[in-house]
Design an enzyme around this catalytic site. Sequence first.
Site, PDB file in Angstrom:
ATOM      1  CG  ASP A   1       8.210  10.897 106.589  1.00  0.00           C
ATOM      2  OD1 ASP A   1       8.549  10.043 106.492  1.00  0.00           O
ATOM      3  OD2 ASP A   1       7.703  11.458 107.270  1.00  0.00           O
TER       4      ASP A   1
ATOM      5  CG  ASP B   1       9.947  15.753 106.740  1.00  0.00           C
ATOM      6  OD1 ASP B   1       9.602  14.796 106.121  1.00  0.00           O
ATOM      7  OD2 ASP B   1      10.981  15.732 107.542  1.00  0.00           O
TER       8      ASP B   1
END
Length: 531
Positions: free
Chosen positions: A381, A434
Site C-alpha cells: 500500500d 482495506d
Amino acid sequence: MDLGRVMWALVLVLLTPGFVHGGDIVHEDDEAPKLPGCSNNFVLVKVQTWINNTEDNEFVGVGARFGPTIVSKEKHANRTRLTLSDPPDCCTAPTKKLAGDVLLVHRGHCKFTTKAKVAEAAGASAILIINNHKELYKMVCDRNETDLNIKIPAVMLPQDAGASLESSLKHGFSVSVQLYSPDRPLVDTAEVFLWLMAIGTILCASYWSAWSAREALIEHEKLLKDAPDELLNMENTGSSGVVDINTTSAILFVVIASCFLILLYKLMSFWFVELLVVLFCIGGVEGLQTCLVALLSRWFKRAGESYIKVPFFGAVSYLTLAVSPFCIVFAVVWAVYRRVSFAWIGQDILGIALIITVLQIVRVPNLKVGTVLLSCAFLYDIFWVFISKSWFHESVMIVVARGDRTAEDGVPMLLKIPRLFDPWGGYSIIGFGDILLPGLLIAFSLRYDWAAKKSLRAGYFLWSMVAYGSGLLITYVALNLMDGHGQPALLYIVPFTLGTFLALGRKRGELINLWTQGEPPRVCPHVQPAK
C-alpha cells in the site's frame, strides 16, 4: 468457489487504495515558492456562469498562489460580466479599458503574474486563465519576482470549461460569472458511514466464519465419537470449502497484485475498465448468492439441502437456483446503470457481499501467516500510493483507482458514499483490501476465542475490532489533515491491528501457540493417556 476464484478475488480486492477523493481542494504545496504577496494556499474555486441572464454551467478552477483570497460564501460573491481578452493571452495591455469585468484569457507564453498585472491595470476585477490541457495547473510565482502586490484574484480553468465560455462570448452572448471557494465541513458524514460500514462488514464476516468453524468442529467431534476407528487414520482437512493460505501464498499474493496493478496502470482504458466491471459483477454475483443462500437457508432449510445436477456446475441446491437469477439481474442492472447518481448503492451491496464471502471462505490458519500477509500488504500500500510517484511521476494506485484515463468515475472495487453535505460533492471511498485483509486476522481472532471458550474481554476479537476501528479513524484524520489526498489506509490500520494482537498474545503467554498452531491445545478423547 474454488481456489482459483478465491485467489482471483483476493487479488481483485487488493488493487484499491485506502481513500481517494475526486475533486478535492488542492492542498498546501511546499515545493512551489512562497514569496511576499505570493503565499496563498491552493484552493478549488467554483465558477458559476449565466448566459443571457439565465443560470448555466458551474465550472471548477484552481486559485493562484498570488492575489487576494477568494471569498468562501456564495452570498458574498459578486456576479460580474465576463469579457474576452484582446489580445487573447493578455501579455500586453488590452485594446480597451474594462469597467470591473472579469477577463477571460488564454494561457499564452508570459508569466501568470504578468497577465494578472496587465488585467488589473486595464480595470479588470478578476482574471480567468484557460489552461492548454484538460487538467488544472497550479499558478505560482518565479523565485526572482519582487513586485507581487496583485489586488485581483486569478483562477485557472480547465481547457474544456474555458473553451465553452469563449465560444459563448464569440457568439455574442452576454456571459456573467460568480467566483467563490466554499469550505468543506469539518466532519464528513459520508466518512462516518463508511467507517461504520467497514466495521459492520468485518463484524458480520467474522461471526459467520467463527460460526462455520464451530459447526464444522462439532460435526467432526460427532463423527469421531460415532466412528473413531475409521476416522482416527484420516487426515483432518478442516471445513469443507475453506481455503487456508500459507506464508508462501501470502507473499505471492502481493507480488501478483503488484503485477496486475502495473498492468492496469499501463493498459488503463475504457475497454479495460469494462473488463473490470464484468469481473466485479461475477464476483459480486458469487458473493451475493452465497450470502443470500446462507441467510435464507435458515427459513428454507429443505430447499437448501435438496440438490439437483446442473451441467457445468454439478450439484446445486434448489435454493441456489431460486436465488441466482435475482443476483444476476441485480449485478447486470448495476452494470448498465452504474453511472447514475444512486448506483453507489448497488456497488456497495455487491462489494460487501463479495468481501463477506471471501472472509468466510479464505482463512489465515495462524498468527504467523496473518503477520506475513498484513506486513506485505502494508508495504504494498505504501509503495504504490507514495513511492511509485518517484518511478512513474504519479501515484499508480490513485491513478488506477480514480480511472484517470477513462470516462469512468473510478474502478468498481471500492465502497463509496456520496458526500451529501459537502459543497464540492464527490464521494468518500475505501478500497476492498482495506477491509478484507485486516478482516482475515480479525476473523481468525474470533475463531480462536470461540475455540478457546474465551469471554469477549478476555479474548482477542474485541480488542482487534477496537484496534481496527481506531486505525481506520486515524486514517480519516490523516486524510482530512492532508485535504483529502489519497492515503494508504493499511499504513495506519496494520500497526494498530497487528500490534494489538501481538502485544496481547505476548502479555497472556499465548503468542507461541497463536503464532504456530492458531488454535488452543485440545486433547483428543480417543487417545488414551500413557500409564
